[in-house]
Design a protein around this motif. Structure first.
Motif, PDB file in Angstrom:
ATOM      1  N   ASP A 247       1.072  -1.147  -0.025  1.00 36.54           N
ATOM      2  CA  ASP A 247       0.006  -0.187   0.014  1.00 36.54           C
ATOM      3  C   ASP A 247       0.899   1.232  -0.084  1.00 36.54           C
ATOM      4  O   ASP A 247       1.324   1.647   0.802  1.00 36.54           O
ATOM      5  CB  ASP A 247      -0.974  -0.046   1.380  1.00 36.54           C
ATOM      6  CG  ASP A 247      -2.003   1.120   1.218  1.00 36.54           C
ATOM      7  OD1 ASP A 247      -1.891   1.901   0.319  1.00 36.54           O
ATOM      8  OD2 ASP A 247      -3.031   1.111   1.892  1.00 36.54           O
ATOM      9  N   PRO A 248       1.290   1.709  -1.177  1.00 33.17           N
ATOM     10  CA  PRO A 248       2.220   2.773  -1.199  1.00 33.17           C
ATOM     11  C   PRO A 248       1.662   3.995  -0.601  1.00 33.17           C
ATOM     12  O   PRO A 248       2.181   4.876   0.002  1.00 33.17           O
ATOM     13  CB  PRO A 248       2.448   3.122  -2.542  1.00 33.17           C
ATOM     14  CG  PRO A 248       1.959   1.699  -3.280  1.00 33.17           C
ATOM     15  CD  PRO A 248       1.022   1.223  -2.325  1.00 33.17           C
ATOM     16  N   GLU A 249       0.246   4.260  -0.662  1.00 31.24           N
ATOM     17  CA  GLU A 249      -0.442   5.328   0.028  1.00 31.24           C
ATOM     18  C   GLU A 249      -0.345   5.352   1.349  1.00 31.24           C
ATOM     19  O   GLU A 249      -0.078   6.341   2.101  1.00 31.24           O
ATOM     20  CB  GLU A 249      -1.763   5.430  -0.424  1.00 31.24           C
ATOM     21  CG  GLU A 249      -2.622   6.849   0.134  1.00 31.24           C
ATOM     22  CD  GLU A 249      -2.248   7.953  -0.545  1.00 31.24           C
ATOM     23  OE1 GLU A 249      -2.308   8.924   0.056  1.00 31.24           O
ATOM     24  OE2 GLU A 249      -1.624   8.064  -1.769  1.00 31.24           O
ATOM     25  N   PHE A 250      -0.281   4.173   1.991  1.00 28.22           N
ATOM     26  CA  PHE A 250      -0.538   4.126   3.518  1.00 28.22           C
ATOM     27  C   PHE A 250       1.129   4.121   3.985  1.00 28.22           C
ATOM     28  O   PHE A 250       1.267   5.104   5.113  1.00 28.22           O
ATOM     29  CB  PHE A 250      -0.949   2.541   3.879  1.00 28.22           C
ATOM     30  CG  PHE A 250      -0.826   2.414   5.508  1.00 28.22           C
ATOM     31  CD1 PHE A 250      -1.519   2.923   6.314  1.00 28.22           C
ATOM     32  CD2 PHE A 250       0.390   1.467   5.902  1.00 28.22           C
ATOM     33  CE1 PHE A 250      -1.437   2.826   7.787  1.00 28.22           C
ATOM     34  CE2 PHE A 250       0.321   1.555   7.524  1.00 28.22           C
ATOM     35  CZ  PHE A 250      -0.356   2.155   8.111  1.00 28.22           C
ATOM     36  N   ALA A 252       3.275   6.133   2.392  1.00 26.62           N
ATOM     37  CA  ALA A 252       3.435   7.729   2.501  1.00 26.62           C
ATOM     38  C   ALA A 252       2.922   8.483   3.518  1.00 26.62           C
ATOM     39  O   ALA A 252       3.324   9.419   4.058  1.00 26.62           O
ATOM     40  CB  ALA A 252       3.108   8.271   1.091  1.00 26.62           C
ATOM     41  N   PHE A 253       1.674   8.065   4.089  1.00 20.53           N
ATOM     42  CA  PHE A 253       1.013   8.370   5.272  1.00 20.53           C
ATOM     43  C   PHE A 253       1.871   8.158   6.321  1.00 20.53           C
ATOM     44  O   PHE A 253       1.950   9.263   7.185  1.00 20.53           O
ATOM     45  CB  PHE A 253      -0.375   7.899   5.253  1.00 20.53           C
ATOM     46  CG  PHE A 253      -1.182   8.338   6.572  1.00 20.53           C
ATOM     47  CD1 PHE A 253      -1.640   9.482   6.721  1.00 20.53           C
ATOM     48  CD2 PHE A 253      -1.438   7.327   7.626  1.00 20.53           C
ATOM     49  CE1 PHE A 253      -2.382  10.042   7.827  1.00 20.53           C
ATOM     50  CE2 PHE A 253      -1.951   7.607   8.778  1.00 20.53           C
ATOM     51  CZ  PHE A 253      -2.524   9.171   8.716  1.00 20.53           C
ATOM     52  N   SER A 256       4.807  10.634   6.684  1.00 21.23           N
ATOM     53  CA  SER A 256       4.407  12.220   6.683  1.00 21.23           C
ATOM     54  C   SER A 256       4.103  12.168   8.247  1.00 21.23           C
ATOM     55  O   SER A 256       4.463  13.327   8.810  1.00 21.23           O
ATOM     56  CB  SER A 256       3.201  12.419   5.878  1.00 21.23           C
ATOM     57  OG  SER A 256       3.217  12.240   4.456  1.00 21.23           O
ATOM     58  N   ASP A 281      -0.205  18.362   3.224  1.00 24.16           N
ATOM     59  CA  ASP A 281      -1.332  17.815   2.422  1.00 24.16           C
ATOM     60  C   ASP A 281      -2.331  16.895   3.005  1.00 24.16           C
ATOM     61  O   ASP A 281      -3.345  17.001   2.768  1.00 24.16           O
ATOM     62  CB  ASP A 281      -0.637  16.985   1.250  1.00 24.16           C
ATOM     63  CG  ASP A 281       0.001  17.893   0.159  1.00 24.16           C
ATOM     64  OD1 ASP A 281      -0.327  19.117   0.002  1.00 24.16           O
ATOM     65  OD2 ASP A 281       0.782  17.408  -0.545  1.00 24.16           O
ATOM     66  N   TYR A 282      -1.695  15.941   4.157  1.00 21.15           N
ATOM     67  CA  TYR A 282      -2.640  15.177   4.951  1.00 21.15           C
ATOM     68  C   TYR A 282      -3.326  15.761   5.802  1.00 21.15           C
ATOM     69  O   TYR A 282      -4.476  15.205   6.330  1.00 21.15           O
ATOM     70  CB  TYR A 282      -1.694  13.813   5.258  1.00 21.15           C
ATOM     71  CG  TYR A 282      -1.365  12.743   4.307  1.00 21.15           C
ATOM     72  CD1 TYR A 282      -2.174  11.851   3.884  1.00 21.15           C
ATOM     73  CD2 TYR A 282      -0.146  13.126   3.797  1.00 21.15           C
ATOM     74  CE1 TYR A 282      -2.042  10.814   2.967  1.00 21.15           C
ATOM     75  CE2 TYR A 282       0.318  11.952   2.773  1.00 21.15           C
ATOM     76  CZ  TYR A 282      -0.640  10.887   2.415  1.00 21.15           C
ATOM     77  OH  TYR A 282      -0.271   9.971   1.602  1.00 21.15           O
ATOM     78  N   HIS A 289      -6.232  11.946   2.316  1.00 17.81           N
ATOM     79  CA  HIS A 289      -5.356  11.596   0.979  1.00 17.81           C
ATOM     80  C   HIS A 289      -4.623  12.994   0.727  1.00 17.81           C
ATOM     81  O   HIS A 289      -5.156  13.933   0.483  1.00 17.81           O
ATOM     82  CB  HIS A 289      -5.998  11.277  -0.122  1.00 17.81           C
ATOM     83  CG  HIS A 289      -6.817  10.019   0.261  1.00 17.81           C
ATOM     84  ND1 HIS A 289      -5.887   8.874   0.221  1.00 17.81           N
ATOM     85  CD2 HIS A 289      -8.103   9.451   0.465  1.00 17.81           C
ATOM     86  CE1 HIS A 289      -6.790   7.683   0.665  1.00 17.81           C
ATOM     87  NE2 HIS A 289      -8.042   8.080   0.770  1.00 17.81           N
ATOM     88  N   GLY A 290      -3.668  13.067   0.071  1.00 15.17           N
ATOM     89  CA  GLY A 290      -2.778  14.264  -0.292  1.00 15.17           C
ATOM     90  C   GLY A 290      -3.254  14.896  -1.545  1.00 15.17           C
ATOM     91  O   GLY A 290      -3.992  14.069  -2.363  1.00 15.17           O
ATOM     92  N   PRO A 292      -3.043  15.664  -5.320  1.00 16.46           N
ATOM     93  CA  PRO A 292      -2.298  15.049  -6.413  1.00 16.46           C
ATOM     94  C   PRO A 292      -0.868  15.724  -6.681  1.00 16.46           C
ATOM     95  O   PRO A 292      -0.485  16.532  -6.366  1.00 16.46           O
ATOM     96  CB  PRO A 292      -3.096  15.251  -7.776  1.00 16.46           C
ATOM     97  CG  PRO A 292      -4.495  15.561  -7.293  1.00 16.46           C
ATOM     98  CD  PRO A 292      -4.306  16.190  -6.152  1.00 16.46           C
TER      99      PRO A 292
END
Length: 294
Positions: A247-250, A252-253, A256, A281-282, A289-290, A292
Motif C-alpha cells: 500500500d504505497p499510499e499508507f 506515504a501516510f 508523513s 497535504d494530509y 489523502h494528499g 495530486p
C-alpha cells in the motif's frame, strides 16, 4: 674394791674401741677405709662395717648424681663468630679408689674444679669445629653428645662418669648484639621489599589480564550489538519495503506522520511555511489523502 675401780674404766675404754671399730654406710654414700692415707677397704653398699680403731679412718663420698655449672665463656666457632656459652653437667663417682688417688683429701671440691676445666675444654674443642649456625640452632643434641663423650673420656682418669652435658645458653656477646639485630632488621626489610615488589608485579599482571578481558568482552558485546542492530535494520527495511509494496499510499501516510512528529516537537525552534505547502497535504483533505502530485 680396787679391782672394780680399774674394771669400770677398762670396760668403758673397751666399749669405746668397739664402737669406734664400727661404722655405717648410707645408701647414698660410698666409703673408703684408710690407714695412714693408704686405702685398705672399700664399702660401696649400705650397712654396717668394721675397721681398726684409731689407726684406720673412714672417708665418705657421694654415690648420688651430682651437678656442675660452668661459668659463661666465649667460644669461636668455625666461621670466627664469637659466642657466649654456658652449660651444666651431671656426673657421678664410679671408682672411689681412683677418685681418692686423683683428688686426694680435697675430695669433691677439687673434682668439681678439674671436671669444670675438662668440660670447658670439651666445649671449646667441639664448638671450634662447627659453624655458629649449628651452635645457634634449636637442635643441638649432636653437639651436646659430642661434648659429653669427650668429657667422659677425659674424666675417666678421675674415677667419675660424666652422665650428661647440656648447653643452657648460646648467645652473641653484648657488644655484637646491636650490630647483629641491625643486620637482621635490614635483612628482613629487604625481604619485605622483595615480597612487596613481587606482589606489585603480580597485581599488575592481574590488572592487565582483567583490563584485557574487559576490552575483549566489550569488543565482543559491541560486535554482537552491531550485528543485532544491522539485522534489526535489515528486518525493519524489509518490513517497510513490504509495506510500501502492498500500500504505497499508507506508507506515504506513515512517513508523513513521522515527519510531523519530528518537526512539531516542543522546543525553541519555529517553522514558517505557506498554508498550501505540500507538508500539510494530509492535514488539509478530510479523507486523509494528499493532493495530486505536482
Amino acid at each position: 674394791m680396787a679391782r672394780s675401780q680399774f674394771l669400770v674404766p677398762a670396760v668403758v675404754v673397751l666399749g669405746g674401741l668397739v664402737l669406734s671399730a664400727i661404722y655405717t654406710v648410707d645408701e647414698r654414700e660410698k666409703a673408703l677405709v684408710l690407714q695412714f692415707g693408704e686405702v685398705k677397704a672399700v664399702k660401696e653398699g649400705p650397712g654396717l662395717a668394721f675397721k681398726l680403731p684409731v689407726v684406720q679412718e673412714v672417708v665418705r663420698y657421694e654415690d648420688r648424681i651430682l651437678s656442675l655449672t660452668t661459668p659463661p665463656l666465649e667460644v669461636t666457632p668455625l666461621d670466627d663468630r664469637r659466642l657466649v656459652v654456658d652449660a651444666f653437667a651431671r656426673w657421678r663417682i664410679i671408682d672411689v679408689v681412683r677418685f681418692r688417688q686423683a683428688v686426694g683429701a680435697q675430695g669433691e671440691r677439687l673434682a668439681q674444679d678439674r671436671l669444670q676445666n675438662l668440660i670447658v675444654n670439651a666445649i671449646r674443642e667441639v664448638m671450634g669445629a662447627v659453624p655458629s649456625t649449628d651452635v645457634l640452632s634449636n637442635d643441638r643434641t649432636v653437639l651436646m653428645n659430642r661434648i659429653r663423650d669427650l668429657a667422659k673420656k677425659e674424666a675417666a682418669a678421675l674415677g667419675v662418669d660424666v652422665i650428661d652435658v647440656r648447653l643452657t645458653r648460646t648467645d652473641l656477646p653484648d657488644q655484637n648484639l646491636a650490630a647483629t639485630f641491625a643486620r637482621m632488621r635490614a635483612e628482613r626489610e629487604r625481604e619485605a621489599a622483595d615480597e612487596r615488589a613481587r606482589g606489585g608485579e603480580a597485581a599488575q599482571r592481574v590488572r592487565a589480564a582483567a583490563d584485557r578481558t574487559v576490552v575483549e568482552l566489550t569488543s565482543e558485546a559491541k560486535k554482537q550489538a552491531e550485528v543485532i542492530r544491522g539485522e534489526a535494520d535489515a528486518a525493519r527495511n524489509s518490513i517497510y519495503a513490504e509495506a510500501f509494496g502492498r500500500d504505497p499510499e499508507f506508507f506515504a501516510f506513515t512517513r508523513s506522520l513521522t515527519a510531523y512528529e519530528r518537526a512539531l516537537q516542543a522546543g525553541n525552534s519555529s517553522i514558517v511555511m505557506r498554508p498550501d505547502s505540500v507538508f500539510f497535504d494530509y492535514l488539509k483533505t478530510p479523507e486523509g489523502h494528499g493532493a495530486p502530485a505536482r
